[in-house]
Design an enzyme around this catalytic site. Structure first.
Site, short mmCIF file in Angstrom:
data_model
loop_
_atom_site.label_atom_id
_atom_site.label_comp_id
_atom_site.label_asym_id
_atom_site.label_seq_id
_atom_site.Cartn_x
_atom_site.Cartn_y
_atom_site.Cartn_z
N ASP A 190 0.84 -1.20 0.00
CA ASP A 190 0.00 0.00 0.00
C ASP A 190 0.88 1.25 0.00
O ASP A 190 2.09 1.18 0.25
CB ASP A 190 -0.89 -0.03 1.25
N ASP A 207 -10.26 2.64 -3.84
CA ASP A 207 -10.79 2.43 -2.49
C ASP A 207 -12.30 2.52 -2.47
O ASP A 207 -12.94 2.17 -1.48
CB ASP A 207 -10.23 3.50 -1.55
C1 DGJ Z 1 -5.77 2.01 1.58
C2 DGJ Z 1 -6.07 0.77 0.81
O1 DGJ Z 1 -6.49 1.09 -0.48
C3 DGJ Z 1 -7.12 -0.05 1.56
O2 DGJ Z 1 -7.47 -1.17 0.80
C4 DGJ Z 1 -6.57 -0.43 2.89
O3 DGJ Z 1 -5.49 -1.32 2.72
C5 DGJ Z 1 -6.12 0.79 3.67
N1 DGJ Z 1 -5.28 1.67 2.90
C6 DGJ Z 1 -5.38 0.41 4.93
O4 DGJ Z 1 -4.88 1.47 5.61
#
Ligand code: DGJ
Length: 696
Positions: free
Chosen positions: A458, A521
């Site tokens: 991430d 997201d």
């Molecule tokens: C952003 C990611 O896109 C999510 O899927 C998740 O992993 C969160 N960060 C976790 O902090």
């Protein structure tokens, strides 16, 4: 068959692919000048009528003399377009005057070496082919053969000249966090049309480094010419399309010169990222086919590129940072029951990582919430036949972490300014090789120690203060790619997900390293309908990742979410510990049904027969690449009463005289399905359907 030839009589380079030709020549004063890009022509003789004009010495002629379509445009006399290279030599001279030196042709590659007329600077222009795919990957290698340093102020990958057409329409993909990859179109006027990124280490939330151009804006999904260019770079980029005062259209693309210069020491070299250029003579669908073939057969991580993606259960949507041994063990049980194949603990597993304020950088399991470490977790997964994976965010550190307390000097910062935080985190200076090596060490150990089958990388903030190093943004991405390349090589069976706060790094620079790409997201189903259309125009749909493609967002019925989940890499984001028995059973049946058609859907081309951006429904055809089976998805949204009379949908790409068997057992020829079409019934908002046809 592809071919690369040099016709020494005509001084003409000709690259031929299945349906595309690309040609350039050496002018009488040694310049490399573009000749042709477009639909395939038989041989180099086709350009005889053009060569004399293109090869003439530009010193002869009036004020228009500088208007040659240079193959790699530098600041030659009277050249005013966006340039590809601007070196600053030790004596202060600030331009390159490149002429042909020599070339080298191999089966799938051409390298043309240029040299500066005065300085010991050379530029190798690389043209790589991929079988007979209608795509050429271009990059440049700048070589300082002198004994003093040269500063590179502008370093693009390529200049690309488009054939003369009256006008061009631009198509590009832009958006924002949660709204990535929206399709935008406009006509190009006499101007520079600029796509660029200044955020440092990712770009795709806002701007995809990709552009397509179709003459007069007349091409459709399956008709007409489309030219495209995709830059393989995840950081600051610049992609400039320019229509000159003569009407010539060109693209120059590469790393951005914004806040950036590279010092090339004596004997130093700099390799630009690749710019892939391609051509379709049958509309936008064909662009997707070319890009998919490129990913499947050439650039996605091997050998996994052709494998199906396991069904994932991820802890993020149900529990966010609240991950503990007890809820995770409970979830593993349920995940196995519904037919998931890979269990992922997302953010929150490190010490003090109970929210976003602390813990980034300390990559050990939290002894309070996981007192027995991950051993019971991995055992539970493996006993139930589940693979196991973890989330990490290696480029980042929270000020409240042991790592930061030990190494406050590791973050990117201006010495005299406050360190600006985003999501309470600072960015490690990955342009430093010692920090790159530190990351490689702990990532290797993490994967080995916890026997990981999957790793989600991430990245949740942009750069702000860029620190004193002028080439930081470039070196950062180079080291990022070096880490990913190492991980792939060292752990060839592990699945890697490229996540950057959702889709921040959904770009072709990352494609060679990641098996999954977090699309966004935003898992709201009515938005995913639109997000996935942009994503699947460029990227192979089975790579469409994310923590909950079968979303917990209950604004649409579960079957609608399940159907959407089937269109990418299936993952479940629903809290199985709180779900009703009915939901659990629906999910169990859905995964079982999906597994029967997964191999077909995940090795398919996608045609968007109706777009949710234009209609109150979306209809997508997933045609297996051998054209022998296809799945048809339909999703309704915002439907008015009269929208229920949907037109028949004509399939694309089938084998005309093959027979395809419908779910009711009836048989239909490809010709019938492509011309008479298929009726689809959608009963109202958020109704959805999936039908599957196979040859026979
Ligand atoms: C952003 C990611 O896109 C999510 O899927 C998740 O992993 C969160 N960060 C976790 O902090």
């Amino acid at each position: 068959m592809n071919s690369i030839t040099y016709d020494s009589v005509r001084k003409l380079f000709l690259l031929q692919t299945a349906r595309m030709s690309y040609a350039f020549t050496i002018s009488s004063n040694g310049k490399l000048v573009h000749v042709y890009w477009g639909a395939k022509v038989p041989d180099s003789g086709c350009f005889d009528g053009m060569l004399a004009g293109l090869q003439a010495d530009t010193a002869v002629g009036g004020v228009n003399a500088g208007s040659r379509p240079y193959e790699y445009r530098t600041q030659d006399p009277f050249v005013y377009g966006d340039i590809a290279l601007l070196p600053i030599f030790a004596d202060g001279v600030r331009n390159a005057r490149l002429v042909y030196d020599h070339h080298d042709i191999s089966e799938h590659a051409l390298v043309v070496s240029l040299r500066d007329e005065h300085y010991a600077l050379a530029v190798d222009l690389h043209y790589d082919l991929f079988g007979d795919l209608d795509l050429i990957s271009r990059h440049a290698v700048i070589r300082n053969n002198g004994d003093t340093a040269v500063t590179l102020d502008v370093i693009r990958s390529a200049t690309v000249n488009l054939p003369p057409r009256q006008d061009y329409r631009i198509t590009h993909f832009a958006g924002n966090w949660g709204a990535e990859l929206g399709r935008n179109q406009c006509m190009l006027t006499q101007a520079q049309f600029l796509l660029e990124n200044h955020r440092g280490t990712c770009a795709a939330h806002q701007q995809q480094p990709f552009i397509a151009l179709d003459p007069r804006g007349e091409s459709t999904q399956n008709c007409g010419e489309v030219f495209f260019a995709a830059l393989c770079w995840s950081g600051n980029f610049k992609l400039c399309v320019e229509k000159s005062y003569y009407g010539d259209v060109s693209i120059s693309a590469g790393v951005n010169d914004f806040d950036c210069q590279v010092d090339l020491p004596a004997a130093g070299t700099f390799t630009t990222p690749a710019l892939a250029i391609g051509f379709s003579d049958t509309g936008f669908d064909r662009i997707s086919e070319i890009l998919y073939d490129w990913q499947f057969d050439w650039i996605s991580p091997r050998p996994k590129a052709h494998d199906v993606r396991p069904i994932i259960y991820n802890s993020w949507y149900p529990y966010e940072f609240d991950v503990r041994e007890d809820n995770i063990l409970g979830l593993i049980d349920k995940a196995a029951h519904i037919g998931a194949e890979l269990f992922v603990i997302d953010d929150g597993w490190m010490p003090k990582r109970v929210n976003e304020k602390a813990g980034l950088g300390d990559w050990v399991v939290d002894p309070q919430r996981f007192p027995r470490g991950f051993t019971p977790i991995t055992e539970a997964c493996h006993q139930r036949g589940l693979l196991f994976g973890l989330w990490v965010e290696p480029e980042m550190v929270n000020p409240d972490s042991d790592l930061y307390r030990a190494h406050p000097d590791w973050v990117i910062a201006d010495p005299t300014r406050p360190r600006s935080e985003q999501r309470r985190q600072l960015v490690l200076d990955l342009s430093r090789d010692d920090i790159r090596d530190w990351a490689i060490d702990w990532l290797d150990k993490l994967i080995d120690d916890y026997q990981l089958d999957y790793l989600k990388w991430d990245m949740n903030r942009y750069l702000s203060e860029n620190g004193p190093k002028r080439d930081l943004s470039i070196r950062f991405i180079q080291n990022l790619y070096a880490i990913w390349a190492h991980l792939n090589e060292r752990h060839p069976k592990v699945l890697f997900e490229n996540c950057a706060s959702g889709g921040g790094r959904a770009d072709f620079g990352m494609v060679p390293y990641a098996d999954r790409i977090n699309r966004s997201d935003n898992a709201r189903p009515s938005d995913v309908m639109i997000l996935h259309e942009g994503f699947s125009t460029l990227f192979v749909p089975k790579t469409a990742g994310g923590a909950g493609n079968i979303s917990s967002d209950a604004s649409t019925p579960l079957p609608f979410r399940i159907h959407l989940g089937m269109t990418g890499s299936m993952s479940v984001g629903i809290n199985l510990l709180k779900a009703t028995d009915e939901t659990i059973e629906q999910l169990r049946q859905a995964t079982a049904a999906f597994k029967l058609v997964r191999a077909d859907l995940q090795n398919a081309y996608v045609y968007h027969l109706a777009s949710a951006t234009e209609k109150p429904y979306a209809v997508w055809q997933y045609l297996r690449r051998d054209r022998k089976t296809f799945g048809l998805f339909a999703f309704a949204h915002g439907m008015r009463h009269w929208d229920r009379n949907l037109p028949r949908f004509r399939m694309r790409g089938l084998i005309a005289d093959a027979l395809y068997c419908a779910p009711d057992g009836s048989r239909h020829s490809g010709a019938e399905l492509m011309n008479v079409g298929i009726a689809i019934t959608l009963k109202g908002d958020y109704d959805s359907s999936f039908t599957f046809y196979k040859e026979g």
